[in-house]
Design an enzyme around this catalytic site. Sequence first.
Site, PDB file in Angstrom:
ATOM      1  N   HIS A 183       0.813  -1.217   0.000  1.00 57.54           N
ATOM      2  CA  HIS A 183       0.000   0.000   0.000  1.00 57.54           C
ATOM      3  C   HIS A 183       0.850   1.272   0.000  1.00 57.54           C
ATOM      4  CE1 HIS A 183      -3.799   1.837  -0.085  1.00 57.54           C
ATOM      5  NE2 HIS A 183      -4.436   1.067   0.763  1.00 57.54           N
ATOM      6  N   ASP A 229      -2.057   1.985  -4.891  1.00 59.05           N
ATOM      7  CA  ASP A 229      -3.326   2.393  -4.294  1.00 59.05           C
ATOM      8  C   ASP A 229      -4.392   1.340  -4.563  1.00 59.05           C
ATOM      9  OD1 ASP A 229      -2.200   4.762  -3.421  1.00 59.05           O
ATOM     10  OD2 ASP A 229      -2.725   5.834  -5.267  1.00 59.05           O
TER      11      ASP A 229
END
Length: 435
Positions: free
Chosen positions: A407, A411
Amino acid sequence: MARFTFRLPDIGEGIAEAEIVAWHVKVGDKVSEDQQVADMMTDKATVEMESPVSGVVLELAGEVGDQVAIGSALMVIETEEEGAAEEVEEQVEAENPGAEEARDPTPSAPLPLAGGAGGGPPAAASDDLVESGGPPPSPLPQAGGGAQENKILASPAVRARARDLGIDLAAVKADGNHVRHADLDAYLRYGSAQGYQPPHASRARDDEPVKVIGMRRRIAENMAASKRAIPHFTYVEEIDVTALEAMRGDLNANRGNRPKLTMLPFLIVAICRTIPDFPMINARYDDEAGVVTRHGRVHLGMATQTDAGLMVPVIRDAQDRNVWQLAAEITRLAEAARTGKAKSEELSGSTLTVTSLGPLGGIATTPVINRPEVAIIGPNKIVERPVFHGDDIVRAKLMNLSISCDHRVVDGWDAASFVQALKKLLETPVLLFAD
């Protein structure tokens, strides 16, 4: 007689130490020149070590699982000719110029001896071997004897159940002499002096401590580092692969001498066609330098289960291969990994990894990223279910596809969009081969 110290040579660029994963000799053994004496594992591969001289083993540098620094003493051998030993040692030093600096400042100190007859992982206890390989345990003795049991009325199913549970039918209270399942249930709940005993309870095995070494240690360290350093998230999507499975069946029926196609080559083609629009997926993140490298070529890691643990051989330039070429390379690399013949360059350098459990694929997976990559893709098991097509209910073959991402780099929207693009190609497989 002379003592020759065999020092661990330089066995790979950037390698500072190696782990002892197996000894093939023990103290007191006679060894010949070029005889295999140990297996050493680095971060990249397992290397077979061969003795540079003939003689008798005097000392070994530690036990299986210990780390040995490059240039440190691996073993001490007593040779018959002193001059020969000095000549070999000078040759080894010439071939490994960095070994002298890495030596122990007190080379005459004895090495810690390897345990056991020759190291290696602990063997299973002999009782366990007898249990796992021997005949099944004899049925429990019946208190009433064979003649008495024959007088008791019971169906074959009740007799089989009582035998499995180790219950003497003569001890079961029943209406008359006819024993039923309900009577067995009552006996288990109330009538047994010892209460219910699990079937085959005598087959319980002793606890067995297993030292975490070799490939299993590498896997443990890598997985722990990946979960500590990477904030994972996983996205799962359902894909209708009915048309793709039909195409795969047609291609396999007409494949000739070419390898049989599984789902994996088609998934790899779809990934390679989709990656150019999502370059953040095919990337490696150097978190210490703070640099993400988006790779133009797809060097696809293929997680493969082996007897030694999980290995990840790499399909180089997957974007340049068709489904038949991918199928052949998948077969070759998987076999090399399982037989321990994969080269070090075939086990490193991946930019993206696919992990599949085949028929054990389950409903969904949350795979762990192969650091320093930023994504890993996991196809799951194909299941057949009824689905709505308009007002009609039809039979369809469905597969969940999982992707775990870093992450810090990827995204959620990008991961979902990437999988949706894969979904379009896999649900309309003709697009996999269209320009």
